[in-house]
Design a protein around this motif. Structure first.
Motif, mmCIF file in Angstrom:
data_model
loop_
_atom_site.group_PDB
_atom_site.id
_atom_site.type_symbol
_atom_site.label_atom_id
_atom_site.label_comp_id
_atom_site.label_asym_id
_atom_site.label_seq_id
_atom_site.Cartn_x
_atom_site.Cartn_y
_atom_site.Cartn_z
ATOM 1 N N ALA A 7 -13.344 16.118 70.772
ATOM 2 C CA ALA A 7 -12.861 17.373 71.353
ATOM 3 C C ALA A 7 -12.954 17.323 72.880
ATOM 4 O O ALA A 7 -11.961 17.550 73.584
ATOM 5 C CB ALA A 7 -13.662 18.553 70.810
ATOM 6 N N ILE A 8 -14.125 16.972 73.373
ATOM 7 C CA ILE A 8 -14.300 16.957 74.830
ATOM 8 C C ILE A 8 -13.426 15.848 75.438
ATOM 9 O O ILE A 8 -12.673 16.089 76.387
ATOM 10 C CB ILE A 8 -15.792 16.773 75.205
ATOM 11 C CG1 ILE A 8 -16.608 17.965 74.679
ATOM 12 C CG2 ILE A 8 -15.952 16.638 76.723
ATOM 13 C CD1 ILE A 8 -18.114 17.850 74.865
ATOM 14 N N ASN A 49 -16.892 19.395 63.326
ATOM 15 C CA ASN A 49 -17.375 19.028 64.654
ATOM 16 C C ASN A 49 -18.406 20.078 65.063
ATOM 17 O O ASN A 49 -18.496 21.139 64.447
ATOM 18 C CB ASN A 49 -16.215 18.987 65.659
ATOM 19 C CG ASN A 49 -16.556 18.217 66.939
ATOM 20 O OD1 ASN A 49 -17.680 17.732 67.124
ATOM 21 N ND2 ASN A 49 -15.585 18.109 67.835
ATOM 22 N N ASP A 58 -18.482 22.900 70.298
ATOM 23 C CA ASP A 58 -18.880 22.607 71.683
ATOM 24 C C ASP A 58 -18.448 23.681 72.683
ATOM 25 O O ASP A 58 -18.965 23.734 73.788
ATOM 26 C CB ASP A 58 -18.285 21.262 72.128
ATOM 27 C CG ASP A 58 -18.810 20.107 71.294
ATOM 28 O OD1 ASP A 58 -20.026 20.001 71.150
ATOM 29 O OD2 ASP A 58 -17.986 19.323 70.790
ATOM 30 N N ASN A 74 -22.707 13.676 67.323
ATOM 31 C CA ASN A 74 -22.174 13.740 65.970
ATOM 32 C C ASN A 74 -22.745 12.708 64.990
ATOM 33 O O ASN A 74 -22.469 12.781 63.799
ATOM 34 C CB ASN A 74 -20.644 13.632 66.007
ATOM 35 C CG ASN A 74 -20.009 14.962 66.382
ATOM 36 O OD1 ASN A 74 -20.704 15.964 66.536
ATOM 37 N ND2 ASN A 74 -18.694 14.978 66.511
ATOM 38 N N SER A 126 -20.875 10.264 73.305
ATOM 39 C CA SER A 126 -22.233 10.535 73.764
ATOM 40 C C SER A 126 -23.302 9.852 72.915
ATOM 41 O O SER A 126 -24.478 10.042 73.136
ATOM 42 C CB SER A 126 -22.483 12.049 73.805
ATOM 43 O OG SER A 126 -22.240 12.600 72.540
HETATM 44 N N1 GLU Z 1 -18.806 17.065 69.680
HETATM 45 C C1 GLU Z 1 -18.384 16.178 70.728
HETATM 46 C C2 GLU Z 1 -16.870 16.172 70.866
HETATM 47 O O1 GLU Z 1 -16.178 16.478 69.950
HETATM 48 C C3 GLU Z 1 -18.788 14.757 70.485
HETATM 49 C C4 GLU Z 1 -20.232 14.503 70.294
HETATM 50 C C5 GLU Z 1 -20.471 13.019 70.182
HETATM 51 O O2 GLU Z 1 -19.843 12.236 70.938
HETATM 52 O O3 GLU Z 1 -21.280 12.602 69.350
HETATM 53 O O4 GLU Z 1 -16.364 15.793 71.907
#
Ligand code: GLU
Length: 261
Positions: free
Chosen positions: A48-49, A130, A133, A149, A211
């Motif tokens: 997502a990010i 997800n 965020d 995640n 991450s």
């Molecule tokens: N929830 C974050 C996203 O969707 C990712 C977390 C992760 O990289 O583990 O960007």
């Protein structure tokens, strides 16, 4: 089998944050086929990010919380739009669930989550999960987020009583040393217990847009193994490996769940 598949940003997006179309199409094709073969699938998808970064033309992964939240809000739409469209081509229906830590930590809310997951699977839908965020942010001194995640996918695997968790990453599995630095590093095909020696193999590295790293994957392995669930780390560059993994054939690193329960 009930299989939770976790895909990281490095699998879904190019370094620019833009969607890796070929990769995502290959992944959706394999997942659709496994679903057609009778497996029940749950997708825990990052990105997502990372995708918001691409969509908003930001220079890189943001450091400040409001921009991260904004990127996630934009990118999550693109993610779901993409999954909806691609899974739809194979006749599968996706369902979006965005979680915050309280949804899996507080018993009543966890129960609600388990209920909706059970029903979605009965109805034949494919849940895509997800962390939320856009609103899950850490306040000073209060940890309200799961944060990454790998852990989220292990928690989800526990909630749904999964047989298998597959973490697709930008690395083939757990190595005897960091393969990016050591040409002699060897892939470890099977791990039966997370010993201090195994933990010592996990460096702290993650990719620029995601991450995670090996440490969070070992934490995830520990969580699912004690519930009797296997976990496999494999390279998301080749989603076809999921056929071997689902069939129990060697691929990546398999963390074998406790079988004495
Ligand atoms: N929830 C974050 C996203 O969707 C990712 C977390 C992760 O990289 O583990 O960007």
């Amino acid at each position: 089998m009930k299989i939770v598949v976790k895909v990281g940003t490095s699998t879904l997006a190019h370094a620019t944050g833009r969607l890796n179309i070929r990769r995502v199409e290959a992944l959706v094709k394999v997942l659709s086929d496994l679903k057609n073969a009778g497996h029940r699938l749950i997708l825990v998808s990052s990105g997502a990010i990372g995708m918001g970064v691409g969509r908003l033309n930001l220079p890189g992964r943001p450091d400040d919380m409001p921009t991260k939240q904004a990127a996630a809000a934009v990118g999550q739409c693109e993610l779901m739009y993409t999954y909806d469209r691609l899974f739809g081509q194979y006749g599968h229906t996706v369902a979006q669930i965005l979680l915050t830590a309280g949804d899996v930590e507080l018993p009543q809310r966890r129960h609600n989550f388990e209920n909706v997951m059970g029903r979605l699977l009965e109805l034949g839908a494919l849940p895509v999960i997800n962390e939320n965020d856009a609103v899950a942010t850490d306040e000073v001194g209060v940890s309200t987020t799961i944060g990454e995640n790998d852990t989220l996918s292990a928690i989800v695997a526990g909630c749904v009583g999964a047989d298998l968790l597959v973490i697709l990453s930008d690395i083939d599995g757990l190595y005897t040393s960091d393969p990016r630095k050591d040409g002699g590093a060897k892939l470890i095909p099977e791990v039966r217990a997370i010993t201090p020696e195994v933990e010592a193999l996990a460096g702290g590295t993650g990719s620029a847009l995601g991450s995670g790293g090996m440490a969070t994957k070992l934490k995830a392995a520990r969580l699912v193994m004690e519930r009797g669930c296997d976990m496999v780390i494999a390279n998301g560059q080749r989603p076809e490996a999921l056929y071997d993994i689902a069939a129990g054939r060697p691929a990546g690193t398999r963390f074998v769940g406790r079988k004495d329960q």
